[in-house]
Design a protein around this motif. Structure first.
Motif, PDB file in Angstrom:
ATOM      1  N   LYS A 390       0.816  -1.215   0.000  1.00 51.62           N
ATOM      2  CA  LYS A 390       0.000   0.000   0.000  1.00 51.62           C
ATOM      3  C   LYS A 390       0.851   1.268   0.000  1.00 51.62           C
ATOM      4  CE  LYS A 390      -4.007  -2.068   2.317  1.00 51.62           C
ATOM      5  NZ  LYS A 390      -4.799  -2.118   3.579  1.00 51.62           N
ATOM      6  N   LYS A 391       1.931   1.276   0.773  1.00 50.76           N
ATOM      7  CA  LYS A 391       2.741   2.483   0.928  1.00 50.76           C
ATOM      8  C   LYS A 391       3.627   2.756  -0.283  1.00 50.76           C
ATOM      9  CE  LYS A 391       5.804   4.922   4.110  1.00 50.76           C
ATOM     10  NZ  LYS A 391       6.431   4.972   5.435  1.00 50.76           N
ATOM     11  N   PHE A 392       4.211   1.662  -0.883  1.00 54.46           N
ATOM     12  CA  PHE A 392       5.185   1.854  -1.958  1.00 54.46           C
ATOM     13  C   PHE A 392       4.738   1.300  -3.309  1.00 54.46           C
ATOM     14  CE2 PHE A 392       7.597   1.685   2.037  1.00 54.46           C
ATOM     15  CZ  PHE A 392       8.258   2.904   1.979  1.00 54.46           C
ATOM     16  N   ASN A 393       3.566   0.651  -3.303  1.00 55.93           N
ATOM     17  CA  ASN A 393       3.045   0.065  -4.548  1.00 55.93           C
ATOM     18  C   ASN A 393       4.075  -0.860  -5.198  1.00 55.93           C
ATOM     19  OD1 ASN A 393       1.067  -0.379  -6.499  1.00 55.93           O
ATOM     20  ND2 ASN A 393       1.821   1.278  -7.826  1.00 55.93           N
ATOM     21  N   LEU A 394       4.685  -1.698  -4.380  1.00 54.07           N
ATOM     22  CA  LEU A 394       5.715  -2.627  -4.868  1.00 54.07           C
ATOM     23  C   LEU A 394       5.165  -4.048  -4.951  1.00 54.07           C
ATOM     24  CD1 LEU A 394       8.864  -1.487  -2.821  1.00 54.07           C
ATOM     25  CD2 LEU A 394       8.542  -1.282  -5.293  1.00 54.07           C
ATOM     26  N   LYS A 395       5.755  -4.827  -5.846  1.00 52.92           N
ATOM     27  CA  LYS A 395       5.452  -6.244  -5.936  1.00 52.92           C
ATOM     28  C   LYS A 395       6.565  -7.014  -5.227  1.00 52.92           C
ATOM     29  CE  LYS A 395       2.888  -6.021 -10.297  1.00 52.92           C
ATOM     30  NZ  LYS A 395       2.812  -6.484 -11.712  1.00 52.92           N
ATOM     31  N   PRO A 396       6.252  -8.210  -4.731  1.00 55.32           N
ATOM     32  CA  PRO A 396       7.278  -9.003  -4.030  1.00 55.32           C
ATOM     33  C   PRO A 396       8.542  -9.175  -4.873  1.00 55.32           C
ATOM     34  CG  PRO A 396       5.124  -9.974  -3.697  1.00 55.32           C
ATOM     35  CD  PRO A 396       4.939  -8.873  -4.704  1.00 55.32           C
ATOM     36  N   GLY A 397       9.693  -9.004  -4.236  1.00 58.70           N
ATOM     37  CA  GLY A 397      10.985  -9.112  -4.901  1.00 58.70           C
ATOM     38  C   GLY A 397      12.074  -8.584  -3.992  1.00 58.70           C
ATOM     39  N   ILE A 398      13.276  -8.374  -4.542  1.00 58.65           N
ATOM     40  CA  ILE A 398      14.407  -7.913  -3.740  1.00 58.65           C
ATOM     41  C   ILE A 398      14.139  -6.534  -3.136  1.00 58.65           C
ATOM     42  CG2 ILE A 398      16.846  -7.242  -3.823  1.00 58.65           C
ATOM     43  CD1 ILE A 398      17.256  -9.395  -5.968  1.00 58.65           C
ATOM     44  N   LYS A 403      12.668  -2.841   1.449  1.00 60.84           N
ATOM     45  CA  LYS A 403      11.758  -1.839   2.001  1.00 60.84           C
ATOM     46  C   LYS A 403      11.074  -2.348   3.278  1.00 60.84           C
ATOM     47  CE  LYS A 403      11.982   1.883  -0.490  1.00 60.84           C
ATOM     48  NZ  LYS A 403      12.429   3.143   0.176  1.00 60.84           N
ATOM     49  N   LEU A 404      10.711  -3.621   3.242  1.00 59.05           N
ATOM     50  CA  LEU A 404      10.057  -4.229   4.405  1.00 59.05           C
ATOM     51  C   LEU A 404      10.980  -4.148   5.621  1.00 59.05           C
ATOM     52  CD1 LEU A 404       7.615  -5.805   5.519  1.00 59.05           C
ATOM     53  CD2 LEU A 404       8.721  -7.912   4.746  1.00 59.05           C
ATOM     54  N   HIS A 405      12.245  -4.498   5.404  1.00 61.69           N
ATOM     55  CA  HIS A 405      13.218  -4.459   6.495  1.00 61.69           C
ATOM     56  C   HIS A 405      13.449  -3.016   6.975  1.00 61.69           C
ATOM     57  CE1 HIS A 405      16.657  -5.848   8.872  1.00 61.69           C
ATOM     58  NE2 HIS A 405      17.333  -4.797   8.403  1.00 61.69           N
ATOM     59  N   GLU A 406      13.596  -2.097   6.037  1.00 61.43           N
ATOM     60  CA  GLU A 406      13.839  -0.684   6.383  1.00 61.43           C
ATOM     61  C   GLU A 406      12.687  -0.102   7.202  1.00 61.43           C
ATOM     62  OE1 GLU A 406      14.457   1.314   2.702  1.00 61.43           O
ATOM     63  OE2 GLU A 406      16.398   0.352   2.311  1.00 61.43           O
ATOM     64  N   GLU A 407      11.466  -0.400   6.782  1.00 58.90           N
ATOM     65  CA  GLU A 407      10.296   0.132   7.490  1.00 58.90           C
ATOM     66  C   GLU A 407      10.182  -0.457   8.894  1.00 58.90           C
ATOM     67  OE1 GLU A 407       7.912   2.555   6.485  1.00 58.90           O
ATOM     68  OE2 GLU A 407       9.613   2.928   5.142  1.00 58.90           O
ATOM     69  N   ARG A 408      10.587  -1.723   9.015  1.00 56.52           N
ATOM     70  CA  ARG A 408      10.555  -2.347  10.338  1.00 56.52           C
ATOM     71  C   ARG A 408      11.602  -1.726  11.260  1.00 56.52           C
ATOM     72  NH1 ARG A 408       9.652  -8.660   8.340  1.00 56.52           N
ATOM     73  NH2 ARG A 408       7.357  -8.531   8.294  1.00 56.52           N
ATOM     74  N   VAL A 409      12.760  -1.385  10.708  1.00 56.61           N
ATOM     75  CA  VAL A 409      13.800  -0.709  11.489  1.00 56.61           C
ATOM     76  C   VAL A 409      13.281   0.638  11.982  1.00 56.61           C
ATOM     77  CG1 VAL A 409      16.082   0.391  11.388  1.00 56.61           C
ATOM     78  CG2 VAL A 409      15.752  -1.894  10.399  1.00 56.61           C
ATOM     79  N   LYS A 410      12.638   1.380  11.102  1.00 55.19           N
ATOM     80  CA  LYS A 410      12.066   2.673  11.491  1.00 55.19           C
ATOM     81  C   LYS A 410      11.013   2.502  12.586  1.00 55.19           C
ATOM     82  CE  LYS A 410      12.633   4.823   6.917  1.00 55.19           C
ATOM     83  NZ  LYS A 410      11.899   5.330   5.725  1.00 55.19           N
ATOM     84  N   TRP A 411      10.150   1.515  12.381  1.00 60.44           N
ATOM     85  CA  TRP A 411       9.080   1.287  13.357  1.00 60.44           C
ATOM     86  C   TRP A 411       9.663   0.931  14.720  1.00 60.44           C
ATOM     87  CZ3 TRP A 411       7.468  -2.482  16.673  1.00 60.44           C
ATOM     88  CH2 TRP A 411       6.166  -2.365  17.185  1.00 60.44           C
ATOM     89  N   LEU A 412      10.672   0.040  14.731  1.00 56.09           N
ATOM     90  CA  LEU A 412      11.247  -0.415  15.994  1.00 56.09           C
ATOM     91  C   LEU A 412      11.946   0.735  16.740  1.00 56.09           C
ATOM     92  CD1 LEU A 412      11.339  -3.037  17.589  1.00 56.09           C
ATOM     93  CD2 LEU A 412      13.586  -3.515  16.617  1.00 56.09           C
TER      94      LEU A 412
END
Length: 417
Positions: A390-398, A403-412
């Motif tokens: 929803k946030k980046f309009n990305l499809k699964p891939g590298i 992005k998933l990892h980066e956003e989790r780092v920010k959230w944590l």
């Protein structure tokens, strides 16, 4: 049909019906009765099936009858003819008494019967007194005819929190050479039941006292004498530490697989070169081989070994979770979440590992500064694949994974203390 009705029909045909074994023991202890086993005297298989044609028959060595959800067997004598727990000649006839049947049983607290109709207790070997004194004793010298009894005694001692008499421990020791004749399935079944008890360390203590721990549990035995820094481990050597951790885990979870993971988490310390004592650097890596050996010896399910491997390799990292950088915390949480042990399972192992007080309550064992499960679970649910889509309009891939990892780092960073 109620048991009293069955016993009455039996009596009218010349037989007597007795409740036997663990059911009588548990009734005397005011514990819930799980299985009702009945012994019949003065009867034959033919007479039983004539009287109860709907009964289901099973068993090769001796017949057991299933009727109305209950199990019935004829009183029997057994004669040992070889090594192992299967090498017996079994005899049943109308002349065998309840006392003779009870004598062939393993321990006195299991050698008690109760007449179904009169409610009379038949206790020829002092089982009731042993229950009062919380002691396990062999019923007779015939205890030594079945090596499986070694593990049954250890498991029952763990279940009831009883001690085992020195004479019985000596009899168990004399069966040491026969223990490897047992099938993996039988040993694992007793081991698993021991893990289900409130204090599973008693199972291992009894085997150690009988000097048979090194047969099927050599990897646990090898922890004895593997000393640790007294500053961090006032409880003693690696064996004492493992037993304490195991009992801690039993306070936190009913999951026997997680309890198993706690048992095996430090197996690598049994492989530490003595010149390194009291330190055990890299014991996580050394722990993989003894874990494989133990799982092979016991024939554990494959998922037990997979979960155990995660506990062996990752428990130290879980223990330093507060000191990790935010990015490493996220990577750790993501990795463990994908493992078969999972965040919750490893969390229990880490809590159990870090608590040094045997008298600690369930709540005292937990230490919130090491709680990676709670924060990790919240992070994974909040910042998931749908969030990235929803946030980046990305499809699964590298790029999606980055992005998933980066956003989790920010959230944590914003949510961890």
């Amino acid at each position: 049909m109620k048991i009293e009705e069955i016993a009455t029909l039996m009596k009218q045909s010349g037989g007597n019906t007795y409740l036997v074994g663990g059911a009588v023991r548990d009734a005397i202890l005011n514990k819930p009765i799980k299985d009702e086993d009945y012994c019949i005297t003065g009867f034959t298989s033919e007479k039983f099936l004539q009287l109860f044609p709907n009964a289901k028959v099973r068993g090769k060595a001796f017949e057991v009858f299933d009727l109305e959800g209950k199990e019935f067997a004829l009183a029997r004598r057994e004669t040992k003819i070889g090594k192992g727990h299967k090498e017996f000649v079994i005899e049943t006839n109308e002349e065998i008494t309840i006392e003779e049947d009870l004598k062939r049983r393993d321990i006195t607290i299991n050698s008690i019967a109760q007449d179904v109709l009169t409610k009379e207790i038949i206790d020829p070997f002092g089982g009731k007194e042993d229950l009062e004194n919380k002691i396990i004793r062999a019923t007779s010298s015939r205890f030594s005819e079945d090596p499986l009894r070694v593990y049954r005694v250890a498991r029952i001692a763990s279940s009831l929190n009883f001690i085992v008499s020195r004479k019985t421990l000596n009899m168990m020791n004399k069966l040491k050479d026969e223990l490897l004749t047992l099938s993996k399935e039988r040993v694992f079944a007793e081991f698993r039941k021991a893990l289900e008890t409130d204090k599973p360390s008693i199972f291992f203590k009894v085997l150690r006292d009988a000097e048979v721990l090194d047969v099927h549990f050599k990897e646990v035995y090898d922890l004895i004498g593997a000393i640790q820094p007294i500053k961090y481990h006032p409880e003693g050597d690696s064996y004492n530490h493992t037993m304490l951790a195991l009992d801690n885990s039993a306070k936190l979870t009913k999951d026997v697989k997680v309890r198993f993971c706690t048992l095996v988490h430090d197996l690598g310390k049994g492989r530490t070169p003595k010149e390194m004592y009291p330190h055990h650097y890299n014991h996580e890596q050394r722990g993989q081989e003894p874990l494989r050996n133990l799982c092979k010896m016991l024939g554990t399910p494959n998922d037990w070994k997979k979960m155990g491997t995660t506990a062996v390799l990752e428990h130290m990292k879980g223990g330093i979770f507060p000191q990790m950088t935010i990015a490493k915390k996220v990577s750790f949480i993501e990795k463990i979440d994908k493992s078969s042990l999972g965040l919750k399972g490893l969390q229990i192992v880490v809590y159990s590992d870090r608590c040094r007080n045997a008298d600690s309550s369930k709540e005292e064992i937990k230490d919130e500064k090491y709680d990676f499960y709670k924060i990790g679970n919240k992070m994974l649910k909040t910042i998931d694949g749908e969030y990235i889509k929803k946030k980046f309009n990305l499809k699964p891939g590298i790029e999606f994974g980055k992005k998933l990892h980066e956003e989790r780092v920010k959230w944590l960073k914003n949510n961890i203390k």
